[in-house]
Enzyme design. Structure first.
Site, PDB file in Angstrom:
ATOM      1  CD  GLU A  53      -1.247  -2.311   2.190  1.00 49.83           C
ATOM      2  OE1 GLU A  53      -2.004  -2.912   2.960  1.00 49.83           O
ATOM      3  OE2 GLU A  53      -0.023  -2.588   2.077  1.00 49.83           O
ATOM      4  N   GLY A  68      11.776 -39.946  -0.528  1.00 50.99           N
ATOM      5  CA  GLY A  68      11.271 -40.937  -1.470  1.00 50.99           C
ATOM      6  C   GLY A  68       9.902 -41.444  -1.086  1.00 50.99           C
TER       7      GLY A  68
END
Length: 351
Positions: free
Chosen positions: A55, A294
């Site tokens: 902003e 894995g």
């Protein structure tokens, strides 16, 4: 402004905010535009923690300040109302006499959580909220998960053959080289993903089999924190531990494991590893992590319900035998086709 205009300008906020993906932690990604007479007068986004918020950058980009009091400020996340590394954005908006503010979604973190909207309304501002809120929340899904569920946002990723295998049966000559299922474009994308998350987790089996570096090479961005789950604390100590940025954090059940140049976290036996890893990362301020394998690690997090998003590449080749890929039950979010594979992204129900 019409509803269509609100959506158009909010989408621009999201475009701006996403430019800083992976760079704003622990802050969310925020973009803002200033609209005068149906046209964008100024815009900005938050680049990194400690620097000006969206902003402020948007307002500061406006050359003719006299138009601000007749303008509308759009922002994808509720303006902050507290002093942190920077002053409150709500106060800056008020001091610049912007009376109409359109917000994508409320900031549900404890420090804000509606206080910014209240500050603006108490000052006489007209505030509209909930514009394309689903999209605004998705952009900052890591931030919202961290503050609402008190754990990091968890992304699973794997590549599987057309017949559902993660890997072939390795020969002696092929013990520490990855079995590639995808091509170069997909691997570049994975490195882009790595740069967007704060940490990356693999199991000891993956370290032994592939000796991965777990860093960002094919894309520009920060390396994620390396996490290794090794019940025994025994694995080959290759590049993934020693030759890239950051010390690895090793989660193990073996309190006697000798793992030099790493941070060792000893796991309890009476609580799933997924819960303990999430608790450690939350306490360390880590908002997201990426699980690349894995099979045992992926299946553990799936079975315990600790995942939010799964990104699955499926190649065209058939392995016929090897390491079976996990099975997952989620909502298909998107599908992308590459020259030699397809990518499906699934979201967990409720994420």
């Amino acid at each position: 402004m019409t509803e269509t205009d609100d959506i158009k300008f909010m989408r621009r906020c999201l475009e701006l905010a996403s430019k800083a993906e992976g760079l704003t932690y622990p802050n969310p990604m925020v973009g803002s535009v200033i609209v005068y007479d149906g046209k964008i007068l100024g815009e900005g986004y938050h680049l990194r923690s400690g620097e000006s918020h969206a902003e402020v950058n948007a307002i500061s980009s406006v050359s003719d300040e006299t138009k601000l009091k007749l303008s509308t400020l759009y922002v994808n996340l509720e303006p902050c109302s507290h002093f942190g590394k920077t002053p409150p954005c709500a106060d800056f908006i008020i001091s610049n006499r912007i009376h109409k503010i359109v917000i994508g979604t409320i900031d549900t973190s404890e420090k804000v959580s509606g206080k910014g909207v209240k500050r603006l309304r108490d000052a006489g501002c007209e505030v509209k909220t909930g514009v394309i809120e689903t999209d605004c929340r998705r952009l900052n899904r890591r931030f919202f998960t961290f503050h609402e569920k008190r754990r990091p946002y968890i992304i699973l990723k794997w590549a599987q053959s057309a017949d559902g295998y993660l890997d072939t049966i390795r020969s002696e000559a092929h013990k520490t080289e990855p079995t590639w299922i995808t091509g170069k474009p997909e691997r570049v994308l994975v490195h882009k993903w790595r740069a967007s998350e704060q940490a990356i987790l693999v199991g000891a089996g993956t370290v032994r089999a592939d000796n991965p570096r777990l860093n960002v090479r094919e894309w520009k961005g920060p390396d994620p924190l390396k996490l290794i789950l090794s019940s025994s604390g025994s694995f080959n100590k290759g590049p993934s531990v020693y030759y890239t940025n950051n010390k690895a954090v090793v989660f193990t059940h073996n309190s006697d494991a000798d793992i030099p140049d790493t941070v060792k976290v000893v796991l309890r036996e009476d609580l799933p590893s997924s819960i303990q890893i999430c608790e450690y990362l939350y306490s360390s301020g880590i908002q997201s992590f990426f699980i690349e394998g894995g099979a045992a690690v992926l299946n553990h997090f799936i079975s315990t319900g600790f995942w939010d998003e799964a990104r699955i590449f499926t190649g065209e080749g058939h392995f016929r035998e090897g390491v079976k890929a996990p099975l997952i039950n989620g909502i298909l979010f998107s599908k992308t086709v590459f020259s030699g594979s397809s990518l499906e992204i699934y979201l967990k129900n409720g994420s």
